[in-house]
Write a protein that holds these residues in place. Structure first.
Motif, short mmCIF file in Angstrom:
data_model
loop_
_atom_site.label_atom_id
_atom_site.label_comp_id
_atom_site.label_asym_id
_atom_site.label_seq_id
_atom_site.Cartn_x
_atom_site.Cartn_y
_atom_site.Cartn_z
N CYS A 74 0.83 -1.21 0.00
CA CYS A 74 0.00 0.00 0.00
C CYS A 74 0.86 1.26 0.00
CB CYS A 74 -0.94 0.00 1.21
SG CYS A 74 -2.29 -1.20 1.08
N MET A 75 2.02 1.20 0.66
CA MET A 75 2.93 2.34 0.64
C MET A 75 3.45 2.58 -0.78
SD MET A 75 5.02 1.72 4.21
CE MET A 75 6.16 3.07 3.91
N SER A 277 -6.44 1.45 2.23
CA SER A 277 -5.28 0.76 2.79
C SER A 277 -5.49 0.41 4.26
CB SER A 277 -4.02 1.63 2.64
OG SER A 277 -3.75 1.91 1.29
#
Length: 520
Positions: A74-75, A277
């Protein structure tokens, strides 16, 4: 008449920006900031990608695939979203990625980005609706005598795609209302799923979430080939979050239909990724904790979610959850039709399509939607699904080959304008950032990290059993280069720039009068 909270000054500013890029306000500008957020949140849809691709976590490194891998993936996606948000604030127009790549680069980079994004959107729509169809077959199909044959899947996909196109046809207000509802359905259903997993779990072993276990090969139901490298398998588990957390370009594609777009769109892009997220992580962690036996669950492969729900949930609760998830997945496809049609519309009004651009760029005076683009996107997706179900290459189903190529196509269409933006900010092509501004230094750092993310995504997307993706990507780029130099370089003029914009102002005014946007 303007919407509540949307002043005449705001309207004039939106028109000024759009006219400054050489386009008329033909689409209906009626989407709120929340609606713009909801359309991306609906396409990301953690109840679709998060569930249908759950095995990519459990069948690689086990529970840590959700507890740690999801966060890392997600980052990576978040970096792309941050960079795209800054560009969207400066250039809020339909078909955003295509325009950004054209304005910040040149005609070729815009043309290539358009085709990458368009192919990605059509095929990802097919992947979403195929996933929805199989989910329906696996949950309620037996009640209707449906077993999931290729013909049945094509029929179900065609039915739901036509319904999605019809809803898009009748105006962005109806679509926005449904995607707004989708946001609440996703949140509510996810909350119930999380609580149900934790309440009905036979036991809670929190250490699963950071424990790395090799479940490749037969131990993971054959989702990934056997490997002795935990580091390699960790990279493969990132496919789950990276595939799920995409589609936020929909906020950019609907810029011309969004109130105060330069402010609303970038916030919607970032917030849709952040909330998806965070909520997705909690959901996946709960699902991992609910698996009665993690080794046995991993061995279920792609069936791990259904096997877990069968093992722990009462039938009535499971059926209600499945129904809500099915609705959310349908609305995910609905929002994707919106995104794909706006991309097709924007590319066509600049003559991007080899044939039929004039027709595809038409907007219905009644519904203020690009109806021809909507139905063309729907028909192309149905044709793709038909081929995907009945054609195999080298013994591998075409759907399996293309759906993994989709990830590469979409992220390549993201990274091209991001790299161009990194180089153009502060130059004559992009002298000043929009109202949503990270600052030049931070923006360029985010862009650079996005390039690193693109390298990781490309690497994991072409690993076995998806190794055919590399050949497809190279073949596409070679074919695109040949077509560009042989035909498109002379034919395709790209979006209006410089003096062309000034010359189009009379035509812009006439187009707005014809559509009912301005008084004659």
């Amino acid at each position: 008449m303007v919407a509540p909270g949307y002043t005449e000054v705001d309207k004039k500013e939106d028109l000024k920006v759009l006219h400054g890029m050489g386009y008329a306000q033909e689409l209906s500008r009626s989407m709120s900031r929340f609606s713009n957020f909801a359309i991306s949140f609906s396409i990301i849809c953690i109840l679709s990608g998060g569930i249908n691709s759950f095995a990519q976590a459990t069948s690689s490194i086990g529970g840590a695939g959700a507890g740690i891998g999801w966060i890392v993936g997600c980052m990576v996606s978040g970096l792309f979203a941050l960079a795209m948000a800054q560009i969207a604030s400066a250039f809020p127009t339909a078909g955003g990625l295509y325009h950004w790549a054209s304005i910040l680069g040149n005609r070729f980079t815009g043309w290539l980005t358009a085709w990458l994004n368009l192919l990605g959107l059509i095929t990802v729509l097919g992947a979403i609706n195929i996933g929805t169809s199989f989910f329906f077959v696996g949950t309620f199909g037996s009640s209707f005598g449906i077993s999931g044959t290729p013909g049945e899947i094509v029929g179900i996909v065609a039915f739901i795609t036509v319904l999605q196109a019809l809803l898009n046809h009748f105006g962005i207000k109806l679509t926005a209302m449904l995607t707004d509802a989708s946001g609440f359905i996703i949140l509510g259903t996810t909350a119930v799923l999380i609580v149900a997993c934790l309440v009905f779990a036979p036991a809670i072993d929190i250490t699963r979430l950071w424990t790395f276990t090799n479940y490749s090969g037969d131990a993971g139901g054959g989702v990934f080939p056997q490997s002795d490298s935990i580091g390699y398998l960790f990279l493969l588990c990132l496919l789950l979050p990276v595939y799920t957390i995409t589609g936020y370009d929909a906020s950019a594609h609907t810029s011309e239909e969004t109130l105060k777009a330069a402010h609303s769109v970038p916030r919607a892009i970032v917030s849709s990724v952040v909330w998806s997220s965070l909520i997705g992580w909690v959901m996946l962690c709960a699902m991992v904790l609910a698996i009665p036996d993690l080794a046995a669950g991993a061995k279920q492969g792609w069936n791990v979610f259904f096997a877990t729900m069968d093992a722990i949930l009462p039938i009535w609760l499971k059926s209600l959850l499945y129904l809500a998830i099915l609705i959310a997945q349908f609305l995910c496809g609905l929002a994707t039709v919106t995104s794909a049609s706006r991309m097709l519309f924007a590319f066509s009004r600049d003559g991007g399509m080899p044939v039929g651009s004039a027709s595809l760029a038409k907007v219905s005076p009644t519904y203020r939607t690009p109806v021809n683009a909507i139905w063309t996107a729907a028909i192309l997706e149905i044709l793709y699904v038909f081929l995907a179900q009945f054609v195999s290459i080298g013994g591998t189903n075409l759907y399996t080959i293309v759906v993994n190529s989709t990830l590469v196509f979409l992220f390549l269409s993201f990274i091209i304008p991001i790299v161009l933006g990194m180089m153009a900010l502060g130059t004559s092509k992009w002298p000043k950032a929009g109202p949503w501004d990270l600052g030049t230094g931070l923006f360029k750092l985010v862009c650079l990290l996005s390039v690193v993310g693109m390298v990781i995504i490309f690497y994991i997307a072409i690993q076995p059993p998806n190794d055919k993706v590399f050949g497809i990507t190279v073949a596409f780029i070679v074919l695109a280069a040949v077509l560009w130099f042989a035909v498109e370089k002379r034919r395709f003029q790209g979006p209006p720039i410089g003096d062309q914009i000034a010359k189009r102002q009379a035509a812009i005014a006439a187009a707005e009068v014809a559509i009912g946007e301005a008084a004659a």
